[in-house]
Each structure stands twice: as structure tokens, then as C-alpha cells.
Motif scaffolding. Structure first.
Motif, short mmCIF file in Angstrom:
data_model
loop_
_atom_site.label_atom_id
_atom_site.label_comp_id
_atom_site.label_asym_id
_atom_site.label_seq_id
_atom_site.Cartn_x
_atom_site.Cartn_y
_atom_site.Cartn_z
N GLU A 46 5.17 -37.95 20.79
CA GLU A 46 6.09 -37.08 20.07
C GLU A 46 6.26 -37.53 18.62
N CYS B 151 4.09 -39.10 16.80
CA CYS B 151 2.87 -38.73 16.07
C CYS B 151 2.88 -37.26 15.69
N GLU B 152 3.31 -36.41 16.62
CA GLU B 152 3.35 -34.96 16.33
C GLU B 152 4.30 -34.65 15.19
N LYS B 153 5.42 -35.37 15.14
CA LYS B 153 6.48 -35.04 14.18
C LYS B 153 6.36 -35.76 12.85
N LYS C 219 -3.27 -38.66 16.80
CA LYS C 219 -2.91 -37.93 18.02
C LYS C 219 -3.01 -38.88 19.21
#
Length: 197
Positions: free
Chosen positions: A35, A37-39, A45
Motif C-alpha cells: 500500500e 508503494c502504491e501511495k 511495486k
């Protein structure tokens, strides 16, 4: 530490958990890492790679130079990853049996761990899984895995304030920031090993 520029290639991280429990705090750390990494970590990834389907290591299962299907699929995930994120709980002062089994399968010739960057996080009581991390680093020497040295991440989940909610989600802001620093260090080290930084 600032995130590497978005123009850099996306770093593919294979995330492995040494605990098979669905409610594992170590597995929750990996979910939180994905999460984060996504934000807020561009160019990286995290993909969870399940070790539970792997049979116990038995070279009799290697027939005609081929691995069982579950082992081959696992090895391909490791081979295709740029780096590895281990969540390593501590059992009896060491790494867990499921994690060691996965490590051993992926080390069978050809060793698919070689020359990859890696980082370790752990959660538990007492030292927060620290002894397992030291054993895992020793194993990594033989595997040609290259672990980041700093920051180290050990989490005592039983010391207040509570770090996880009732659903097993990491909620502690300071712990999330520490986890982000691990990811940024892993990203930078991976790019350096690949000659891209």
C-alpha cells in the motif's frame, strides 16, 4: 530519503512471509508495504508471493531436471523480481520452516536468488523477530543475496501503543514511516546494483 524519480524503471519486489497464518502480523507488514508503494513510493511495486503451496524440499521430486509445478511457478516469480522483501517471524531463535523451505527450493540449481537486493522486516514479541533476521542474513551470504544494512526494522507488536487494528491493518503512523524508509532504501540499493543509479 527521497523516492527515486518516476522516470526510473519500476522495481518489482517479491514479498515473502515466513508465517502461514492468515492473521499474521508479518503478512500485515507486507500488505502495508504494498500500500505504501502504491501511495507514496513511485517506481516500485510489491507483489506478495505465497510460499504455502510449496512441497517440503525433496530432490526426488525433481524429475528429468524439472521441478514440481508449484516450485517452478515460485522460482519464476523470484527470477522475475528485481528485489526481495522478507517478512521473517522468529521461531526458536531462527527463521521459520516455511520460509527456509522456500529459500531452499529457489536455491536449487540454477540459484534464482543470486545478485538480487533484499530487505527484511519482522514483527513479534520481545526483540521483534530480530534473531531470525540475523540468521536470514547468514543464509543470504551463500545465496548471493545482497541485503540492505540500514534501516533495520524490528517491531514489537505487544508494546503500546497498538500498531494494528482488529482487522490486522497497520495503523501506527510512525511504524508506517519506518517501513517506508526500508522500501526507499531497498529501491535505491536495487537500482545501484543494477547500475541504474
Amino acid at each position: 530519503m527521497e523516492s527515486v524519480l518516476a522516470a526510473s524503471p519500476v522495481i518489482k519486489v517479491a514479498a515473502l512471509c515466513g508465517s502461514l497464518r492468515q492473521a499474521s502480523f508479518n503478512r500485515a507488514l507486507l500488505r502495508s508495504a504494498a500500500e505504501i508503494c502504491e501511495k507514496s513510493v513511485s517506481g516500485m511495486k510489491v507483489e506478495y508471493v505465497d510460499v504455502s503451496p510449496l512441497p517440503m524440499l525433496n530432490t526426488d521430486l525433481e524429475v528429468g531436471g524439472r521441478f514440481p509445478a508449484a516450485v517452478d511457478a515460485f522460482r519464476q516469480k523470484i527470477l522475475q523480481a528485481d528485489s526481495i522483501l522478507f517478512a521473517s517471524p522468529e521461531y526458536n531463535y531462527s527463521v521459520t520452516a516455511p520460509l527456509k523451505n522456500a529459500i531452499d527450493w529457489a536455491s536449487r540449481p540454477p540459484n534464482v536468488w543470486a545478485d538480487k537486493a533484499a530487505a527484511i522486516v519482522s514483527a513479534g514479541g520481545g526483540f521483534g523477530g530480530g534473531r531470525s533476521q540475523y540468521h536470514l542474513r547468514q543464509i543470504g551470504v551463500y545465496l548471493d543475496l545482497h541485503f540492505i544494512n540500514k534501516p533495520e526494522f524490528f517491531l514489537n507488536v505487544f508494546q503500546p501503543p497498538l500498531k494494528f487494528d482488529d482487522d490486522g491493518n497497520l495503523t501506527d503512523a510512525e511504524t508506517k514511516e519506518r517501513l517506508k524508509e526500508v522500501l526507499l532504501s531497498l529501491q535505491a540499493f536495487t537500482l545501484r546494483l543494477q547500475g541504474k543509479l
